[in-house]
Design a protein around this motif. Structure first.
Motif, mmCIF file in Angstrom:
data_model
loop_
_atom_site.group_PDB
_atom_site.id
_atom_site.type_symbol
_atom_site.label_atom_id
_atom_site.label_comp_id
_atom_site.label_asym_id
_atom_site.label_seq_id
_atom_site.Cartn_x
_atom_site.Cartn_y
_atom_site.Cartn_z
ATOM 1 N N ASP A 127 0.847 -1.205 0.000
ATOM 2 C CA ASP A 127 0.000 0.000 0.000
ATOM 3 C C ASP A 127 0.876 1.246 0.000
ATOM 4 N N CYS A 128 1.932 1.209 0.770
ATOM 5 C CA CYS A 128 2.860 2.332 0.841
ATOM 6 C C CYS A 128 3.444 2.609 -0.543
ATOM 7 N N VAL A 129 3.861 1.559 -1.238
ATOM 8 C CA VAL A 129 4.399 1.723 -2.597
ATOM 9 C C VAL A 129 3.332 2.320 -3.513
ATOM 10 N N GLY A 130 2.102 1.855 -3.385
ATOM 11 C CA GLY A 130 1.013 2.439 -4.167
ATOM 12 C C GLY A 130 0.873 3.925 -3.901
ATOM 13 N N GLY A 131 1.020 4.322 -2.637
ATOM 14 C CA GLY A 131 0.952 5.745 -2.286
ATOM 15 C C GLY A 131 2.067 6.552 -2.920
ATOM 16 N N THR A 132 3.262 5.953 -3.043
ATOM 17 C CA THR A 132 4.361 6.684 -3.678
ATOM 18 C C THR A 132 4.050 6.932 -5.149
ATOM 19 N N PHE A 133 3.400 5.948 -5.792
ATOM 20 C CA PHE A 133 3.052 6.164 -7.197
ATOM 21 C C PHE A 133 1.969 7.229 -7.328
ATOM 22 N N ALA A 134 1.009 7.245 -6.413
ATOM 23 C CA ALA A 134 -0.036 8.280 -6.480
ATOM 24 C C ALA A 134 0.591 9.667 -6.435
ATOM 25 N N LYS A 135 1.611 9.847 -5.609
ATOM 26 C CA LYS A 135 2.305 11.144 -5.527
ATOM 27 C C LYS A 135 3.093 11.415 -6.818
ATOM 28 N N TYR A 136 3.806 10.396 -7.317
ATOM 29 C CA TYR A 136 4.568 10.524 -8.562
ATOM 30 C C TYR A 136 3.626 10.882 -9.722
ATOM 31 N N ALA A 137 2.476 10.229 -9.773
ATOM 32 C CA ALA A 137 1.515 10.508 -10.850
ATOM 33 C C ALA A 137 1.039 11.951 -10.786
ATOM 34 N N GLN A 138 0.857 12.450 -9.590
ATOM 35 C CA GLN A 138 0.389 13.833 -9.430
ATOM 36 C C GLN A 138 1.495 14.834 -9.756
ATOM 37 N N THR A 139 2.676 14.643 -9.208
ATOM 38 C CA THR A 139 3.718 15.656 -9.337
ATOM 39 C C THR A 139 4.511 15.556 -10.644
ATOM 40 N N THR A 140 4.756 14.346 -11.119
ATOM 41 C CA THR A 140 5.580 14.162 -12.313
ATOM 42 C C THR A 140 4.742 13.986 -13.575
ATOM 43 N N PRO A 144 -4.441 14.642 -11.790
ATOM 44 C CA PRO A 144 -5.035 15.231 -10.588
ATOM 45 C C PRO A 144 -4.847 14.255 -9.428
ATOM 46 N N SER A 145 -4.803 14.764 -8.224
ATOM 47 C CA SER A 145 -4.604 13.890 -7.070
ATOM 48 C C SER A 145 -5.709 12.829 -7.011
ATOM 49 N N PHE A 146 -5.297 11.585 -6.806
ATOM 50 C CA PHE A 146 -6.281 10.512 -6.636
ATOM 51 C C PHE A 146 -6.022 9.713 -5.365
ATOM 52 N N ILE A 147 -5.244 10.265 -4.433
ATOM 53 C CA ILE A 147 -4.944 9.540 -3.205
ATOM 54 C C ILE A 147 -6.209 9.280 -2.382
ATOM 55 N N GLU A 148 -7.145 10.208 -2.363
ATOM 56 C CA GLU A 148 -8.374 9.994 -1.574
ATOM 57 C C GLU A 148 -9.175 8.825 -2.137
ATOM 58 N N SER A 149 -9.306 8.750 -3.451
ATOM 59 C CA SER A 149 -10.020 7.629 -4.074
ATOM 60 C C SER A 149 -9.287 6.325 -3.817
ATOM 61 N N ALA A 150 -7.961 6.364 -3.933
ATOM 62 C CA ALA A 150 -7.150 5.160 -3.713
ATOM 63 C C ALA A 150 -7.302 4.669 -2.279
ATOM 64 N N VAL A 151 -7.292 5.582 -1.334
ATOM 65 C CA VAL A 151 -7.430 5.204 0.072
ATOM 66 C C VAL A 151 -8.810 4.601 0.328
ATOM 67 N N TYR A 172 -0.853 3.640 5.746
ATOM 68 C CA TYR A 172 0.326 3.280 4.964
ATOM 69 C C TYR A 172 0.253 3.781 3.525
ATOM 70 N N SER A 173 -0.928 3.881 2.962
ATOM 71 C CA SER A 173 -1.059 4.482 1.622
ATOM 72 C C SER A 173 -0.646 5.942 1.667
ATOM 73 N N ARG A 174 -1.123 6.650 2.679
ATOM 74 C CA ARG A 174 -0.773 8.069 2.841
ATOM 75 C C ARG A 174 0.691 8.245 3.234
ATOM 76 N N ASN A 179 5.966 10.291 2.102
ATOM 77 C CA ASN A 179 7.368 10.063 2.445
ATOM 78 C C ASN A 179 8.214 9.405 1.366
ATOM 79 N N GLY A 180 7.597 8.837 0.341
ATOM 80 C CA GLY A 180 8.364 8.284 -0.765
ATOM 81 C C GLY A 180 8.773 6.829 -0.601
#
Length: 188
Positions: A127-140, A144-151, A172-174, A179-180
């Motif tokens: 889940d943590c790794v999935g969260g890192t991709f959600a951030k990468y998808a948003q910033t790189t 649009p942010s999809f962390i809330e939907s993913a969580v 752990y997703s968040r 934190n990367g």
């Protein structure tokens, strides 16, 4: 004297209530097909390809699973089903399928690195790794942010055993999002 409401006022109130209810549902979900999944895998590979390079099999039950959903069964194999991922997109919002695929990529990283944690930490690290991709998808990638939907999707799949509790999956997703990847691999 009895107060009456005009029919057009009732219609406007009903229309406003319906609009509010519809606004709470996820926006029209993307069509999840082989192309969408392979494009998502290429995006994930852009961030995580240095850690694992699995092949993503679509609707093939490549891991011997009874029905195609989403799972990794080794360092080189991720198996996903379009119906399962489409349902997740429909229920939780756009790009949830990307998060799920990144979660499975996290398992491929675990296989590659020989990481074998006790339940539920193996799943929570993914889940943590999935969260890192959600951030990468948003910033790189400029999604649009999809962390809330993913969580929301991750919380719904909690089982209080192997996959952990809803609050653990949320945390752990968040954590990965904030934190990367290094934190996911070194601190969990």
């Amino acid at each position: 004297m009895k107060k009456t409401t005009c029919p057009h006022v009732l219609a406007l109130k009903a229309s406003a209530t319906l609009a509010l209810a519809l606004s709470l549902l996820p926006a029209g979900a993307a069509t999840v097909n082989n192309t969408y999944i392979q494009n998502s895998a290429n995006e994930i590979r852009g961030q995580l390809g240095g850690y694992a390079r699995p092949t993503v099999y679509v609707n093939q039950r490549a891991c011997g699973e009874p029905s195609p959903n989403a799972m990794a069964c080794g360092p080189y194999t991720i198996s996903v089903g379009t119906s399962f991922l489409q349902g997740q997109e429909n229920n939780y919002g756009n790009y949830v399928a990307k998060f799920i695929l990144a979660h499975e990529w996290g398992h491929s990283i675990q296989f590659t690195r020989g990481i074998n944690k006790r339940a539920p930490m193996q799943e929570l690290q993914a889940d943590c790794v999935g969260g890192t991709f959600a951030k990468y998808a948003q910033t790189t990638l400029r999604y649009p942010s999809f962390i809330e939907s993913a969580v929301r999707s991750a919380r719904n799949a909690a089982d209080y055993a192997e996959h952990g509790t809803p609050s653990q999956r949320d945390y752990y997703s968040r954590y990965g999002y904030a934190n990367g990847l290094g934190a996911c691999l070194n601190n969990i």
